[in-house]
Design an enzyme around this catalytic site. Sequence first.
Site, PDB file in Angstrom:
ATOM      1  N   ASP A  66     -13.882-109.206  29.416  1.00 26.97           N
ATOM      2  CA  ASP A  66     -12.782-108.336  29.035  1.00 26.97           C
ATOM      3  C   ASP A  66     -11.462-109.092  28.927  1.00 26.97           C
ATOM      4  OD1 ASP A  66     -14.410-106.154  28.829  1.00 26.97           O
ATOM      5  OD2 ASP A  66     -13.875-105.286  30.769  1.00 26.97           O
ATOM      6  N   GLY A  67     -11.281-110.129  29.747  1.00 26.48           N
ATOM      7  CA  GLY A  67     -10.062-110.916  29.659  1.00 26.48           C
ATOM      8  C   GLY A  67      -9.919-111.593  28.310  1.00 26.48           C
ATOM      9  N   ASN A 141      -4.531-102.321  28.134  1.00 31.14           N
ATOM     10  CA  ASN A 141      -5.053-101.903  29.442  1.00 31.14           C
ATOM     11  C   ASN A 141      -3.977-101.263  30.311  1.00 31.14           C
ATOM     12  OD1 ASN A 141      -7.805-102.342  29.463  1.00 31.14           O
ATOM     13  ND2 ASN A 141      -7.755-103.999  30.943  1.00 31.14           N
ATOM     14  N   LYS A 152       8.171-108.408  50.703  1.00 37.02           N
ATOM     15  CA  LYS A 152       9.014-107.219  50.759  1.00 37.02           C
ATOM     16  C   LYS A 152       8.501-106.171  49.765  1.00 37.02           C
ATOM     17  CE  LYS A 152      13.077-109.898  52.110  1.00 37.02           C
ATOM     18  NZ  LYS A 152      14.455-110.286  51.758  1.00 37.02           N
ATOM     19  N   THR A 182     -10.367 -98.077  33.887  1.00 35.81           N
ATOM     20  CA  THR A 182     -11.505 -98.659  34.604  1.00 35.81           C
ATOM     21  C   THR A 182     -11.200-100.072  35.106  1.00 35.81           C
ATOM     22  OG1 THR A 182     -12.419 -99.418  32.487  1.00 35.81           O
ATOM     23  CG2 THR A 182     -13.229 -97.309  33.335  1.00 35.81           C
ATOM     24  N   ALA A 183      -9.941-100.488  35.018  1.00 33.04           N
ATOM     25  CA  ALA A 183      -9.562-101.843  35.418  1.00 33.04           C
ATOM     26  C   ALA A 183      -8.742-101.797  36.711  1.00 33.04           C
ATOM     27  CB  ALA A 183      -8.802-102.514  34.274  1.00 33.04           C
ATOM     28  N   TYR A 184      -7.537-102.348  36.699  1.00 33.52           N
ATOM     29  CA  TYR A 184      -6.711-102.453  37.899  1.00 33.52           C
ATOM     30  C   TYR A 184      -6.429-101.075  38.497  1.00 33.52           C
ATOM     31  CZ  TYR A 184      -2.933-104.494  40.802  1.00 33.52           C
ATOM     32  OH  TYR A 184      -2.138-104.930  41.828  1.00 33.52           O
TER      33      TYR A 184
END
Length: 307
Positions: A66-67, A141, A152, A182-184
């Site tokens: 995918d990348g 995406n 912080k 469906t990713a991050y």
Amino acid sequence: MGKRNAVVVTHSSVRSSGNLVNEVVHQLQTDGFRVDIIDNIEAPAFGEPSQRVQDDTEIVIVLGGDGTILRAAELVKCTEVPILGVNLGHIGFLAEFESFQIGEAIRRVADHDYSIDERMVAHVDLWLPGADEPLTDWALNDMTLERYDRGKMIEVSVRVDDVEMSSFGCDGMIVATPTGSTAYAFSVGGPIVWPDARSLQMVPIAAHALFARSLIIGPDSTFTLDILGDSQSAGWICNDGRRQREVPRESRVVVRQSHDILRLARLSGVPFTQRLVSKFDLPVVGWREQHKPNLPGAGTRVPDGGR
């Protein structure tokens, strides 16, 4: 009839690790294509234009995960050229075929035997303090706005359609398209959104707040994220894990649906639900069925009152 033009996008490690890329190029050439190979696409800076395929390109074939498809998406932005993904990675949610199916994939490309799946794209405006115009970018995406100082929190204010909803400290915020759900966004607890839904979702990352749930907005709505002036940390923005930059305090990020779309070539009519079950290896057999003892009468249905 002149040559048909195709672009093969892969990674330099794939190209140097075997004959796969050469085999694909040879088959395309045998089927009448002129082929260009791109195996190293440097990410442009946030807000800067990216490299584009030539206007007469018929299709972009991606050999990778995918990348690599996200890198290839930069090549076809603002064009009607479709992308066909052949998965050489892990999950490969955006890919249509696996590596052992490459022969069939190329044959069907040559025969125009594919359909087009249109995916929405997010438009991202970054307003820096005192700027008269925003830096504009996009995401297939997701857009992430995270803390610049790893030790912080970043303090943000959240607006939807210019109505302030909340403000809190967090590690960051994700605004994802249905494709990116469906990713991050999924990995931090966001919902899975079907690709044909014209929506955007916002998912906080480790928010220090009582109300910090995922939000989903429709195609005519807008997310606005302001980094507060007294935020503990400045921000860092990144689109699709590639186009990124530091974001100072008192900056504003506005995300809405783009007028552009990205086209994925599909060679099968497999519904998204089936792809979801297959890629995530979902347990379609329930826990009780998996652990049912092999005893006489174990297959007998239990009356509702016995549950």
